[in-house]
Design an enzyme around this catalytic site. Structure first.
Site, PDB file in Angstrom:
ATOM      1  N   ASN A 127       0.902  -1.101   0.043  1.00  0.00           N
ATOM      2  CA  ASN A 127       0.069  -0.122   0.077  1.00  0.00           C
ATOM      3  C   ASN A 127       1.027   1.161   0.118  1.00  0.00           C
ATOM      4  OD1 ASN A 127      -1.520   2.292   1.150  1.00  0.00           O
ATOM      5  ND2 ASN A 127      -3.390   0.804   1.685  1.00  0.00           N
ATOM      6  N   ASP A 131      -0.125   4.410  -0.122  1.00  0.00           N
ATOM      7  CA  ASP A 131      -0.866   5.653   0.179  1.00  0.00           C
ATOM      8  C   ASP A 131       0.227   6.619   0.925  1.00  0.00           C
ATOM      9  OD1 ASP A 131      -3.138   4.482  -0.592  1.00  0.00           O
ATOM     10  OD2 ASP A 131      -3.785   3.955   1.403  1.00  0.00           O
ATOM     11  N   HIS A 132       0.922   6.338   1.819  1.00  0.00           N
ATOM     12  CA  HIS A 132       1.588   7.220   2.734  1.00  0.00           C
ATOM     13  C   HIS A 132       2.814   7.891   1.937  1.00  0.00           C
ATOM     14  CE1 HIS A 132      -1.506   6.825   5.564  1.00  0.00           C
ATOM     15  NE2 HIS A 132      -1.378   5.412   5.576  1.00  0.00           N
ATOM     16  N   ARG A 162       3.713  18.762   1.477  1.00  0.00           N
ATOM     17  CA  ARG A 162       4.060  20.063   1.053  1.00  0.00           C
ATOM     18  C   ARG A 162       3.650  20.574  -0.673  1.00  0.00           C
ATOM     19  NH1 ARG A 162       9.865  21.787   2.109  1.00  0.00           N
ATOM     20  NH2 ARG A 162       9.367  22.184   4.436  1.00  0.00           N
ATOM     21  N   HIS A 175      -5.572   3.510  -1.583  1.00  0.00           N
ATOM     22  CA  HIS A 175      -6.804   3.792  -1.297  1.00  0.00           C
ATOM     23  C   HIS A 175      -7.165   5.243  -1.724  1.00  0.00           C
ATOM     24  CE1 HIS A 175      -9.571   4.283   2.603  1.00  0.00           C
ATOM     25  NE2 HIS A 175     -10.365   4.467   1.563  1.00  0.00           N
ATOM     26  N   ARG A 198      -9.243   8.108  -1.209  1.00  0.00           N
ATOM     27  CA  ARG A 198     -10.124   8.737  -0.188  1.00  0.00           C
ATOM     28  C   ARG A 198     -11.095   9.972  -0.639  1.00  0.00           C
ATOM     29  NH1 ARG A 198      -8.767   6.536   5.347  1.00  0.00           N
ATOM     30  NH2 ARG A 198     -10.484   7.963   5.518  1.00  0.00           N
ATOM     31  N   ARG A 248      -6.851  12.819   0.514  1.00  0.00           N
ATOM     32  CA  ARG A 248      -5.711  13.126   1.472  1.00  0.00           C
ATOM     33  C   ARG A 248      -4.332  12.715   1.246  1.00  0.00           C
ATOM     34  NH1 ARG A 248      -8.220  10.035   7.143  1.00  0.00           N
ATOM     35  NH2 ARG A 248     -10.027  11.046   6.095  1.00  0.00           N
ATOM     36  N   HIS A 249      -4.332  11.386   0.423  1.00  0.00           N
ATOM     37  CA  HIS A 249      -3.082  10.868   0.106  1.00  0.00           C
ATOM     38  C   HIS A 249      -3.205  10.844  -1.277  1.00  0.00           C
ATOM     39  CE1 HIS A 249      -5.166   7.416   1.472  1.00  0.00           C
ATOM     40  NE2 HIS A 249      -4.821   7.589   2.634  1.00  0.00           N
ATOM     41  N   GLU A 287      -8.713   0.601  -3.039  1.00  0.00           N
ATOM     42  CA  GLU A 287      -9.676   0.540  -1.796  1.00  0.00           C
ATOM     43  C   GLU A 287     -10.366   1.724  -2.017  1.00  0.00           C
ATOM     44  OE1 GLU A 287      -6.416  -1.381   1.404  1.00  0.00           O
ATOM     45  OE2 GLU A 287      -6.965   0.612   1.213  1.00  0.00           O
ATOM     46  N   THR A 309     -17.567  -1.462  12.019  1.00  0.00           N
ATOM     47  CA  THR A 309     -17.784  -2.222  13.264  1.00  0.00           C
ATOM     48  C   THR A 309     -16.648  -1.601  14.080  1.00  0.00           C
ATOM     49  OG1 THR A 309     -16.434  -3.615  12.503  1.00  0.00           O
ATOM     50  CG2 THR A 309     -18.592  -4.162  12.191  1.00  0.00           C
ATOM     51  N   THR A 310     -16.661  -2.279  15.444  1.00  0.00           N
ATOM     52  CA  THR A 310     -15.851  -1.650  16.580  1.00  0.00           C
ATOM     53  C   THR A 310     -14.614  -1.804  16.266  1.00  0.00           C
ATOM     54  OG1 THR A 310     -16.417  -3.791  17.730  1.00  0.00           O
ATOM     55  CG2 THR A 310     -17.292  -1.676  18.620  1.00  0.00           C
ATOM     56  N   GLU A 331     -11.018  -9.157   3.164  1.00  0.00           N
ATOM     57  CA  GLU A 331      -9.943  -8.886   3.992  1.00  0.00           C
ATOM     58  C   GLU A 331     -10.247  -8.696   5.377  1.00  0.00           C
ATOM     59  OE1 GLU A 331      -7.169  -6.472   1.875  1.00  0.00           O
ATOM     60  OE2 GLU A 331      -6.440  -5.568   3.528  1.00  0.00           O
ATOM     61  N   HIS A 337      -3.847  -4.219   7.820  1.00  0.00           N
ATOM     62  CA  HIS A 337      -3.745  -3.189   8.597  1.00  0.00           C
ATOM     63  C   HIS A 337      -2.849  -3.199   9.880  1.00  0.00           C
ATOM     64  CE1 HIS A 337      -5.496   0.973   9.377  1.00  0.00           C
ATOM     65  NE2 HIS A 337      -5.242   0.317  10.792  1.00  0.00           N
ATOM     66  N   GLY A 338      -2.102  -2.221   9.973  1.00  0.00           N
ATOM     67  CA  GLY A 338      -1.155  -2.070  11.148  1.00  0.00           C
ATOM     68  C   GLY A 338      -0.007  -3.202  11.204  1.00  0.00           C
ATOM     69  N   GLY A 360       1.220  -1.161   4.244  1.00  0.00           N
ATOM     70  CA  GLY A 360       1.522  -0.120   3.915  1.00  0.00           C
ATOM     71  C   GLY A 360       2.562   0.778   4.909  1.00  0.00           C
ATOM     72  N   HIS A 361       1.649   1.188   5.901  1.00  0.00           N
ATOM     73  CA  HIS A 361       2.177   2.422   6.647  1.00  0.00           C
ATOM     74  C   HIS A 361       3.547   1.973   7.230  1.00  0.00           C
ATOM     75  CE1 HIS A 361       2.613   4.736  10.500  1.00  0.00           C
ATOM     76  NE2 HIS A 361       2.029   5.740   9.826  1.00  0.00           N
TER      77      HIS A 361
HETATM   78  N1  PXP Z   1      -5.907  -3.188   3.796  1.00  0.00           N
HETATM   79  C1  PXP Z   1      -6.854  -2.173   3.973  1.00  0.00           C
HETATM   80  C2  PXP Z   1      -8.237  -2.675   3.563  1.00  0.00           C
HETATM   81  C3  PXP Z   1      -6.492  -0.967   4.186  1.00  0.00           C
HETATM   82  O1  PXP Z   1      -7.420   0.000   4.208  1.00  0.00           O
HETATM   83  C4  PXP Z   1      -5.259  -0.393   4.636  1.00  0.00           C
HETATM   84  C5  PXP Z   1      -4.731   0.819   5.088  1.00  0.00           C
HETATM   85  O2  PXP Z   1      -5.535   1.329   6.048  1.00  0.00           O
HETATM   86  C6  PXP Z   1      -4.487  -1.676   4.707  1.00  0.00           C
HETATM   87  C7  PXP Z   1      -4.611  -2.902   4.553  1.00  0.00           C
HETATM   88  C8  PXP Z   1      -2.857  -1.353   5.031  1.00  0.00           C
HETATM   89  O3  PXP Z   1      -2.913  -0.950   6.496  1.00  0.00           O
HETATM   90  P1  PXP Z   1      -1.435  -0.284   6.903  1.00  0.00           P
HETATM   91  O4  PXP Z   1      -1.258   0.958   6.133  1.00  0.00           O
HETATM   92  O5  PXP Z   1      -1.834  -0.181   8.318  1.00  0.00           O
HETATM   93  O6  PXP Z   1      -0.468  -1.354   6.696  1.00  0.00           O
END
Ligand code: PXP
Length: 253
Positions: A16, A18-19, A27, A52, A54, A58-59, A79, A109-110, A160, A203-204, A225-226
């Site tokens: 991913n 995005d970042h 900038r 993604h 958005r 934003r990115h 995404e 969801t939570t 996913e 995610h994460g 990604g992040h």
């Molecule tokens: N999968 C999905 C569906 C996401 O929306 C994201 C980004 O939030 C990721 C994976 C990657 O998550 P991360 O950037 O925390 O690795």
């Protein structure tokens, strides 16, 4: 019970980017370019690029998506929220995969996944239209049996599972919660696979948390990604990616 064997082959890594765009947009201007990151990821063995788009841009921008489709050979996993605007963009580009994700608080969801059970009627035409247009539709959900069975009923090809709660608990050192969340991810994988859904996780995830997830036999793809983009600041993207790939491969042995 399905007779299909569990997936034990090489795990796909979706990167991913995005970042990279988040840093660029801090900038304005063109640097750093997420396309350059996608090319490095491709050369380092990524199996797909995830981006993604958005609603507030934003990115990743519309132009980034145009260029990813035109210039990168890897499959694109777009995404997006289930909105008319995003649907039009996805129908035009026909990405390999579309992962429907929540944009607003009330859609979650939570755990942070898309609440497909509450939004069945809204999501059904999106899943149908995108699938008919040739994209594999994935739903980013919590590993919960109700969400899984609704994802199946909606006709998605892929689910996913949101790994954020597991990853957060692991990083906070809350081992009891980590193990509980991990058990849910494992059980979710089993249930979804039995229902005939392809199983992805994301995610994460980090070097410290990826291996147990990569070991889940039903996992076919991880989207990360992040952490990779952050790590790239210190070691370079290629090196970060190769290390992630190595950990994933070690986990499958
Ligand atoms: N999968 C999905 C569906 C996401 O929306 C994201 C980004 O939030 C990721 C994976 C990657 O998550 P991360 O950037 O925390 O690795």
């Amino acid at each position: 019970m399905s007779d299909t064997p569990r997936y034990l082959g090489r795990l796909r890594l979706g990167v991913n980017i995005d970042h990279v765009a988040t840093i660029r947009n801090a900038r304005g201007g063109d640097h750093p370019d997420p396309l350059r990151a996608a090319r490095i990821a491709a050369d380092a063995g990524a199996d797909g690029i995830t981006a993604h788009l958005r609603e507030d841009r934003r990115h990743i921008s519309d132009d980034d998506i145009d260029r990813l489709v035109d210039e990168i050979d890897l499959p694109l996993n777009l995404e997006m929220a289930a909105t008319e605007e995003m649907l039009t963009i996805a129908l035009r580009h026909k990405p390999h995969a579309v992962c429907l994700v929540p944009e607003k608080r009330e859609e979650r969801t939570t755990e942070g996944g898309l609440d497909v059970a509450a939004q069945h009627n809204h999501l059904a035409p999106y899943v149908r239209t995108l699938s008919n247009n040739g994209s594999r539709v994935s739903l980013f959900i919590e590993a919960n049996p109700v969400q899984i069975s609704v994802a199946k009923a909606l006709g998605a090809a892929v689910v996913e599972f949101h790994t954020g709660a597991y990853a957060d608990a692991a990083h906070a050192g809350d081992l009891e919660l980590r193990d509980k969340e991990f058990a849910r991810l494992t059980e979710g994988g089993r249930i979804a696979h039995e229902a005939g859904l392809e199983v992805h996780y994301g995610h994460g995830l980090t070097f410290d948390t990826v291996k147990p997830v990569a070991r889940i036999p039903e996992a076919v793809e991880l989207n990360i990604g992040h952490f990779l983009i952050g790590e790239a600041i210190f070691t370079g993207l290629e090196s970060a990616l190769l290390r992630m790939r190595e950990l994933m491969d070690e986990a499958r042995v």
